[in-house]
Structures are given as structure tokens and as C-alpha cells.
Design a protein around this motif. Structure first.
Motif, PDB file in Angstrom:
ATOM      1  N   THR A  94       0.834  -1.196   0.000  1.00 27.07           N
ATOM      2  CA  THR A  94       0.000   0.000   0.000  1.00 27.07           C
ATOM      3  C   THR A  94       0.869   1.246   0.000  1.00 27.07           C
ATOM      4  OG1 THR A  94      -1.845   1.109   1.151  1.00 27.07           O
ATOM      5  CG2 THR A  94      -0.130   0.154   2.526  1.00 27.07           C
ATOM      6  N   ASN A  95       0.308   2.349  -0.467  1.00 25.45           N
ATOM      7  CA  ASN A  95       0.937   3.672  -0.410  1.00 25.45           C
ATOM      8  C   ASN A  95       2.320   3.737  -1.045  1.00 25.45           C
ATOM      9  OD1 ASN A  95      -0.994   5.405   0.641  1.00 25.45           O
ATOM     10  ND2 ASN A  95      -0.518   4.877   2.761  1.00 25.45           N
ATOM     11  N   LEU A 119       4.975  11.016  12.959  1.00 21.98           N
ATOM     12  CA  LEU A 119       4.267  12.075  12.241  1.00 21.98           C
ATOM     13  C   LEU A 119       2.945  11.595  11.660  1.00 21.98           C
ATOM     14  CD1 LEU A 119       7.216  13.850  10.385  1.00 21.98           C
ATOM     15  CD2 LEU A 119       6.226  14.341  12.632  1.00 21.98           C
ATOM     16  N   ALA A 120       2.595  10.329  11.844  1.00 22.95           N
ATOM     17  CA  ALA A 120       1.308   9.833  11.359  1.00 22.95           C
ATOM     18  C   ALA A 120       0.179  10.555  12.095  1.00 22.95           C
ATOM     19  CB  ALA A 120       1.203   8.330  11.588  1.00 22.95           C
ATOM     20  N   ILE A 149      -0.373   1.718  10.664  1.00 18.15           N
ATOM     21  CA  ILE A 149       0.203   3.059  10.800  1.00 18.15           C
ATOM     22  C   ILE A 149       1.566   3.134  10.125  1.00 18.15           C
ATOM     23  CG2 ILE A 149       1.129   4.707  12.478  1.00 18.15           C
ATOM     24  CD1 ILE A 149      -1.102   3.782  14.398  1.00 18.15           C
ATOM     25  N   ALA A 150       2.344   2.046  10.176  1.00 14.53           N
ATOM     26  CA  ALA A 150       3.702   2.044   9.625  1.00 14.53           C
ATOM     27  C   ALA A 150       3.723   2.404   8.146  1.00 14.53           C
ATOM     28  CB  ALA A 150       4.348   0.680   9.833  1.00 14.53           C
ATOM     29  N   VAL A 151       2.646   2.101   7.421  1.00  9.28           N
ATOM     30  CA  VAL A 151       2.609   2.361   5.977  1.00  9.28           C
ATOM     31  C   VAL A 151       1.475   3.312   5.612  1.00  9.28           C
ATOM     32  CG1 VAL A 151       3.727   0.190   5.380  1.00  9.28           C
ATOM     33  CG2 VAL A 151       1.232   0.257   5.613  1.00  9.28           C
ATOM     34  N   HIS A 171       8.323  -2.154  14.049  1.00 12.88           N
ATOM     35  CA  HIS A 171       7.063  -2.859  14.264  1.00 12.88           C
ATOM     36  C   HIS A 171       6.930  -4.012  13.273  1.00 12.88           C
ATOM     37  CE1 HIS A 171       5.454   1.093  16.167  1.00 12.88           C
ATOM     38  NE2 HIS A 171       6.051   0.325  17.054  1.00 12.88           N
ATOM     39  N   LEU A 172       7.334  -3.786  12.032  1.00 10.55           N
ATOM     40  CA  LEU A 172       7.356  -4.871  11.058  1.00 10.55           C
ATOM     41  C   LEU A 172       8.319  -5.972  11.513  1.00 10.55           C
ATOM     42  CD1 LEU A 172       7.392  -2.636   7.888  1.00 10.55           C
ATOM     43  CD2 LEU A 172       5.615  -4.319   8.393  1.00 10.55           C
TER      44      LEU A 172
END
Length: 381
Positions: A94-95, A119-120, A149-151, A171-172
Motif C-alpha cells: 500500500t501507499n 508524524l502519522a 500506521i507504519a505504511v 514494528h514490522l
């Protein structure tokens, strides 16, 4: 003036000049250890800081994550060159992220191109202001939320191009540990790091934990945006200009759910235990030689908004030798609401200092002054 006197002067300076409520330093130099403190553990009661306090070590926990993955590599259960898609199929789809190009090494070295997770909007809108902290301080984050959130924002670069500090990569990494082992992240850290090293006062903080064992200092934060500031406009370039003016009263954030950090840094420990951990990672006593070399294969942090004069290995940093006059100094550090921790040691003589303040990071000057006082090295001078 002795080394101990020099360190004590820096501790006093931190309290008097940069607004640290309380600070401790513990030093191991060969067979000798000593402890010093300044300021208070509790603003209300005036209680002094003391040895053996339980502390949140912030992003120092990234080194525990790296140690577990390197241990798994030593067993042949993975390679640092494995891609994320190999271990977590589809999570990075994603993204603009490409899970076929981002490797475990990229995650652990902050070179995967992931954006700075803090910054999310899902994070900044909860914790950027005093009112937000009071409303959301007990929110619990699941692994699924952290991976989302990580991506949640586009990449900041291509995999391997440059260093950009990103909790999401760790986190991954934590999710990969759980997928490979079938155990929780906390169980693997305990089995592969905490128990082998005998760290009897160290643990990964449980998901729903909001306090600390005794003894511990109170934690105080002044890390907030100005009233009316929009967290969505914060960037690595402008964040300092949007912060509250100095002199605001600190907010007691001792009771706080820190599951947002998880495998990017949610370890509670003591200065003594952390000295032992850093010694083992700096000198190579925990990991096999091949994995120890991997740990200290570093990348430059130049051009990032992270710590100056440093190179980054896998969850740990090394000061650039051009800034230390050729001396090797390695360690961990981390900051979270109400806590800042630093531990730095040498690989040649097991000389290590661990420092904690019961407020978040205030100034790189504090770290550099402590390094100069203890090791006689003027970073960047």
C-alpha cells in the motif's frame, strides 16, 4: 578534577539549565562501578533519585529487537536479506511500498524508506497536545494497528537509499519475529536476550501496563505543540517552531500506556541491567561473531533529522570516528513522553555509562557533555 566530579557537574547543569527534574548516571569502568544523581524523582514530594529505579528505556528497545532477529539468523531460521514479503506477505502492499524490495536489514537499519512514524496523524492527533495526552494516555495499540500506521503515509525514499528514523520498520520486525517463532515478541526477547544475560530487572512492557514496579521516578513531560497548532502540519523541518514556549509547567505522565512503542522500544529496565546489555552488544558476548559483525555494519545518518555525528547499525548507534578522534563509542538511546535514556560504551575496556532523565530529550548538548566528562571525548570538536 576527577571524571566523577566532571559527570556530577553535568548532572547539576542539566537540572539547573535545561529543565530536567531529575537525572541519574551509573558508570561501569572495568571492575569499578559508581552512581550519581541530581534533581528529584518526584516534584511534589522532593524525593531524591536513587539507584535501582525502574525506567522506560524508549528506543533503546530497538536493540533488543535486533538481537532477537540476529539470534534467529544464527539458527538459520531467516536471513537479514529476506524481504518483508517473504515473511509478511502483503503487509507492505500500500501507499507505494514494495515488500519485495525492503529487507529485514533495511528495517533494522532504518533504511527501508519508511516515513517517520511519529508524524502519522493517528499518532500526532492523540499525543501532540496536553489535552490530547490527557484524553488518550491509556489508549492501547494492537500489532495490526501499528502495522497499518507504519505504511499509512508514502515512502520518504527508496529502500537502501538513506537513513530515516522510523518506528514502523521495527514494528514490522516485531511482527516477523512473531510469525517465524509462533511466540509473542515479549517471549522471544525474554528467551533470547533477558534470560541469557541474567537481566533480572528487565522486561518488555505488557500491552496493558501503565505503571512501573517500585522504585521508580515520576515522569514529566513538556513535549507539546502550541495551543491551536495543527499536528498534520508538523514536519521534521518545522516541528521545533510549533512547540510550546519554554517555561510551561510539566505534565505528570507516569501512568501511561506505551504500547504504541512495542518492538520499536517498550523495554522497562534499570541503569545496571542496561549497562550489562549494552556491554554484551558492544563487546560481542551475546551474539555469534558473524551476527556481531552484522550488528555493527553501519550506515551514515548524515542528512537526517536524527542524532548528529553518528552512524547506525542494527538498532544501535556508533559515533562517527571522525567526530571522536578515532575512538570507538557505541550505544543505545531513546526518548518517550517523560523519559530519556542513554547508554554508551567502548568495545575495548568495558567502560560504559548509562543515564536517565525523568523527562524527555531536551538537548544533544547533554549527551555530548556527558560523553566528554566520562570518556574525555569532545564529540564533533
Amino acid at each position: 578534577m576527577t571524571t566523577q566530579e566532571n559527570v556530577r557537574r553535568v548532572l547539576d547543569w542539566a537540572v539547573a539549565e535545561i529543565g530536567v527534574p531529575g537525572i541519574v548516571a551509573e558508570v561501569k569502568d572495568g571492575d569499578q562501578t559508581w552512581f550519581a544523581s541530581a534533581g528529584v524523582a518526584d516534584i511534589r514530594t522532593g524525593a531524591a533519585r536513587r539507584p535501582g529505579e525502574y525506567l522506560h528505556t524508549g528506543s533503546s528497545g530497538k536493540a533488543f529487537t535486533a538481537a532477537v532477529l540476529l539470534s534467529l539468523e544464527a539458527e538459520g531460521r531467516l536471513s537479514l536479506e529476506d524481504t518483508v514479503n517473504t515473511r509478511l506477505p502483503g503487509v507492505l502492499g500500500t501507499n507505494g511500498y514494495d515488500g519485495d524490495k525492503i529487507t529485514i536489514r533495511h528495517l533494522l537499519s532504518n533504511t527501508g524508506g519508511l516515513f517517520p512514524t511519529g508524524l502519522a496523524p493517528e499518532v500526532s492527533h492523540r499525543y501532540a497536545t496536553r489535552s490530547g495526552i490527557l484524553e488518550h494516555r491509556f489508549d492501547t495499540f494492537t500489532t495490526e494497528e501499528l502495522l497499518r500506521i507504519a505504511v499509512s503515509q508514502p515512502p520518504v525514499g527508496a529502500p537502501g537509499d538513506r537513513f530515516e528514523y522510523a518506528n514502523g520498520g521495527f514494528h514490522l520486525a516485531g511482527a516477523i519475529i512473531e510469525k517465524i517463532t509462533g511466540n509473542t515478541y515479549a517471549e522471544e526477547v525474554d528467551r533470547r536476550v533477558i534470560q541469557p544475560l541474567g537481566l533480572t530487572h528487565t522486561r518488555v512492557r505488557p500491552l496493558d501496563d501503565t505503571g512501573y514496579p517500585a522504585p521508580h521516578p515520576r515522569a514529566y513531560s513538556t513535549l507539546f505543540l502550541k495551543d491551536g497548532a495543527d499536528p498534520s502540519t508538523v514536519t521534521p523541518e518545522n516541528w521545533e517552531s510549533l512547540m510550546e514556549e519554554p517555561g510551561q509547567p510539566p505534565l505528570d505522565v507516569t501512568e501511561f500506556n506505551t504500547s504504541l512503542a512495542w518492538s520499536a522500544g517498550n523495554v522497562v529496565s534499570t541503569t545496571g541491567d542496561m549497562i550489562h546489555f549494552v556491554d554484551s552488544m558492544v563487546t560481542g558476548s551475546l551474539l555469534p561473531p558473524a551476527q556481531h559483525r552484522q550488528l555493527w555494519t553501519t550506515v551514515s545518518t548524515e542528512g537526517s533529522y536524527w542524532m548528529p555525528h553518528a552512524r547506525y547499525g542494527l538498532g544501535m548507534f556508533e559515533f562517527d570516528k571522525q567526530a571522536t578522534g578515532g575512538r570507538t563509542l557505541r550505544g543505545v538511546g531513546g526518548s518517550l513522553w517523560g523519559t530519556w535514556f542513554l547508554a554508551v560504551g567502548t568495545p575495548d575496556d568495558q567502560h560504559t555509562i548509562a543515564v536517565h532523565t525523568n523527562t524527555e530529550w531536551k538537548s544533544w548538548d547533554l549527551m555530548f557533555k556527558l560523553i566528554e566528562a566520562e570518556f574525555g571525548v569532545a564529540i564533533g570538536a
